[in-house]
Design an enzyme around this catalytic site. Structure first.
Site, PDB file in Angstrom:
ATOM      1  CD  GLU A 474      23.927  -5.598  11.536  1.00  0.00           C
ATOM      2  OE1 GLU A 474      23.927  -6.641  12.199  1.00  0.00           O
ATOM      3  OE2 GLU A 474      23.907  -5.580  10.292  1.00  0.00           O
ATOM      4  CG  ASP A 547      20.414  -7.566  11.386  1.00  0.00           C
ATOM      5  OD1 ASP A 547      19.768  -7.404  12.438  1.00  0.00           O
ATOM      6  OD2 ASP A 547      20.459  -6.738  10.467  1.00  0.00           O
ATOM      7  CG  ASP A 549      22.257 -10.427   7.856  1.00  0.00           C
ATOM      8  OD1 ASP A 549      23.203 -10.146   8.618  1.00  0.00           O
ATOM      9  OD2 ASP A 549      21.505  -9.561   7.373  1.00  0.00           O
ATOM     10  CG  ASP A 551      25.890  -7.369   5.330  1.00  0.00           C
ATOM     11  OD1 ASP A 551      26.957  -7.770   4.810  1.00  0.00           O
ATOM     12  OD2 ASP A 551      25.061  -6.645   4.750  1.00  0.00           O
TER      13      ASP A 551
END
Ligand code: 0RA
Length: 684
Positions: A474, A547, A549, A551
């Site tokens: 990503e 990541d 998180d 997203d």
């Protein structure tokens, strides 16, 4: 009680014709002492053989249950439940109860006829002891009798469960008596089967404790795993009431499943978050006689339920003897032949497909269709890499006939629905042709050309897929660090810019035009469904690195959805992994310590004796790590942690993906909340 204890101590003469002599009658016979001694000697001889058999199971458990990890532990439950389900399919049992007890023992109770307690001629043992100590004894009872269908993945037999248990106890209620036996240390009977009391019901109660010496990884049962499988078994066997109960302190819960509609209700349940094209479920069923090797005639039973929804994915799930046949086989082929033949014939007679137009393809017919195919076979042949492909050739024709005649009848009797179905299929065919055009367009521009790898890909130098890894990363900055830090020989990096297209919501035309998706297809090299060829893939590890998180997890789910829809064998065969970057870094005396969970962070603080308030870094994204840190923590095969994505339950995955990616917003919100859990249980 003394008298009753003699149940299995009967004379050899009686043992020759056990089916004619009830156990309690045998026990009442006035036998000569000498005969008893002879029987005892025989018993001892049998016993030695039996224990050798069970010992073989303990030596190589993987040969019998596949693995001694969590899946194998749960396999023990399926094995015992299968026996009870067989009794239900034979028509003698209506309820099965499974409980997880304190200490992670399992109890399976059924209200069937009770396992036979009298002597079995061949083994010289009581029926109960035969079933629990002789490998593959199960089938011997069923022949000629009821509907015995177990086999395949399960069906290794209750004796295997006994062999792998620290202890196992059986109570049989039968003929007015309660019979009891206990085995210890992998199947050694503590005493022989004995009558311990009276009753006026029938049934079998089995409790076992998996042996921690065998299941070294863990002996903890997962309620949801057992619950999900039992729900599936209940859907596949209409009318049987199956209850699952967790009795462990602090996690007490209980659910019951009973579906009078069987697989008809199953497709409705799978489709529950999808918009149906029309509410009707199409259902076909039938059975055909088949001659077994022994010369006896048995039957193959088949049923199919299908429901159209307004989406684009195809969901065909097939089973044989309640085993999910992930790799398909002759039942799916028979279904495919029938629907392709009948739909095309109907479309042509209705002039919805013109004489000069090509046939509608199977892939058009199953777009937006959920199908359950369930076959019960007395002698199933399981083939394929994971032994989940049905091989019995006669099943193809049986399915083709049953589905052919009954689907044709449905179309003729429901012309309005038939028109809706054909219109949807014609639409799908048009979209397919448009997609092919779009694909050719992309190819002309160089996008999908396998010869030209995408410019963003930093490929590895090795050309051996077995040792090659593709990291899908990503963000460009993390992609940069990964390119710098990697092992250039075996690790390739493909950075993704932002979010990829949600394939669940897009028609194939748009999917092929999407650059990020085109890059992945080209880099992986096996093409895509329906032509996906797993033997052509260029990497045997495809690692999603996002990541830690919301997203990041969204992108991860988008990628998994894409693989699930267009390259499913990658998931089925275990080629997809999730990288596990650390969440925290603690620096102490010029040394770095990485933590992957909150618990680990606490542990590190404790072990280093850090004062409260000692600073640590929380990684918000991969981009915050430099190349060497990323290598050390996440990419170095010697140190990294990765999760392998598996497809234990494709149907569960199907629901997860529709829930997350479909139009229905609420389930998606729910997911965002449950996200942490999902990431932990990546066994989708
Ligand atoms: C064969 C014959 C009979 C019962 C069973 C098998 C049986 C096996 C299991 C395994 C778990 N629960 C079970 N319940 C029944 C019936 C013999 C007779 O009564 O004639």
């Amino acid at each position: 009680m003394e008298e009753e204890n003699k149940v299995v101590e009967s004379a050899p003469e009686a043992a020759k014709e056990p089916e004619n002599v009830a156990a309690h009658e045998v026990s009442k016979m006035n036998e000569e002492e000498i005969q008893l001694e002879k029987a005892d000697a025989e018993y001892t001889a049998t016993n030695i053989q039996v224990l050798e058999g069970l010992e073989a199971v303990r030596k190589r458990p993987g040969m019998y249950i596949g693995t001694t990890a969590s899946a194998g532990l749960h396999h023990l439950v399926w094995e015992i439940v299968d026996n009870a389900i067989d009794e239900a399919l034979a028509g003698y049992c209506t309820e099965v109860h499974v409980s997880i007890n304190e200490g992670d023992t399992i109890t399976v109770t059924d209200n069937g006829r009770g396992i036979p307690v009298d002597l079995v001629a061949k083994s010289g043992l009581s029926g109960v002891e035969t079933v629990y100590t002789i490998l593959h004894a199960g089938g011997k009872f069923g022949e000629g009798g009821g509907y015995k269908v177990s086999g395949g993945l399960h069906g290794v037999g209750a004796s295997v469960v006994n062999a792998l248990s620290e202890w196992l106890e059986v109570y049989v209620h039968k003929d007015g008596g309660i019979y009891y036996i206990r085995f210890e240390n992998g199947g050694h009977p503590v005493e022989r089967l004995k009558r311990i009391g009276d009753c006026n019901d029938t049934g079998t109660i089995v409790t076992f404790k998996p042996d921690p010496k065998i299941f070294v990884e863990s002996t903890t049962y997962e309620y949801t795993v057992i619950r999900d499988r039992l729900r599936q078994v209940a859907y596949l066997n209409r009318g049987i009431k199956i209850t699952v109960e967790d009795k462990r302190h602090g996690q007490e819960q209980k659910e019951s499943f009973r579906y009078e509609g069987g697989i008809k209700e199953y497709v409705e349940w799978i489709n529950k978050n999808k918009e149906p094209l029309f509410p009707e479920v199409i259902y076909c069923e039938g059975s055909e006689p088949i001659e077994l090797a022994s010369g006896t005639i048995s039957h193959v039973y088949a049923e199919v339920a299908l429901q159209y929804n307004a989406e684009y994915s195809a969901n065909v799930f097939s089973f044989c003897n309640n085993v999910h046949t992930h790799e398909g086989g002759t039942h799916e082929e028979g279904f495919r032949l029938a629907v392709t033949r009948v739909i095309n014939a109907y479309a042509r007679t209705q002039k919805m497909l013109k004489d000069n137009e090509d046939n509608l393809a199977y892939s058009d017919i199953v777009e937006g269709l959920t199908v359950i195919i369930s076959v019960k076979h007395p002698n199933p042949q399981f083939e394929g890499q994971t032994k989940t492909k049905l091989g019995n050739f006669e099943v193809r024709k049986i399915l083709s006939q049953i589905v052919g005649t009954q689907l044709e009848r449905f179309l003729n009797e429901n012309p309005k629905l038939a028109r809706q179905i054909i219109e949807k299929i014609v639409n799908a065919a048009n979209a397919r042709l448009a997609a092919r055009k779009a694909r050719e367009e992309v190819r002309r521009k160089g996008g999908l050309d396998l010869a030209t790898l995408p410019g963003k890909l930093a490929d590895c130098s090795s050309k051996k897929p077995e040792e090659c890894e593709l990291y899908i990363v990503e963000g460009n900055s993390a992609g940069g660090s990964a390119k710098e830090g990697r092992n250039r020989e075996t690790q390739a990096i493909l950075p993704l810019r932002g979010k990829i297209l949600n394939v669940e919501k897009a028609q194939s035309k748009r999917i092929f035009a999407n650059a990020e998706i085109g890059n992945m297809i080209t880099a992986i090299g096996g093409g895509i469904d329906p032509e996906f060829d797993v033997s052509k893939i260029r990497y045997h590890k495809i690692v999603i690195m996002t990541d830690a998180d919301v997203d990041g997890s969204h992108i991860r789910v988008l990628l998994l959805t894409f693989f699930y829809r267009f390259m499913r064998p990658l998931i089925e065969q275990g080629y997809i992994y999730i990288a596990q970057p650390p969440l925290y870094k603690v620096e102490y005396h010029q040394k770095q310590y990485y933590a992957y969970t909150d618990e680990q962070l606490e542990l590190i603080k404790k072990q280093l004796n850090l004062k409260p308030g000692y600073p640590f870094q929380r990684y918000k994204g991969l981009g915050e790590m430099d190349a060497s840190q990323l290598w050390e923590t996440t990419m170095d095969p010697k140190q990294r942690k990765m999760l392998r994505v598996s497809l234990d339950d494709a149907i569960q995955a199907e629901q997860v993906f529709t829930d997350l990616m479909g139009d229905n917003v609420d389930p998606r919100k729910e997911f965002i909340h449950a996200n942490a859990k999902f990431v932990k249980n990546l066994d989708i």
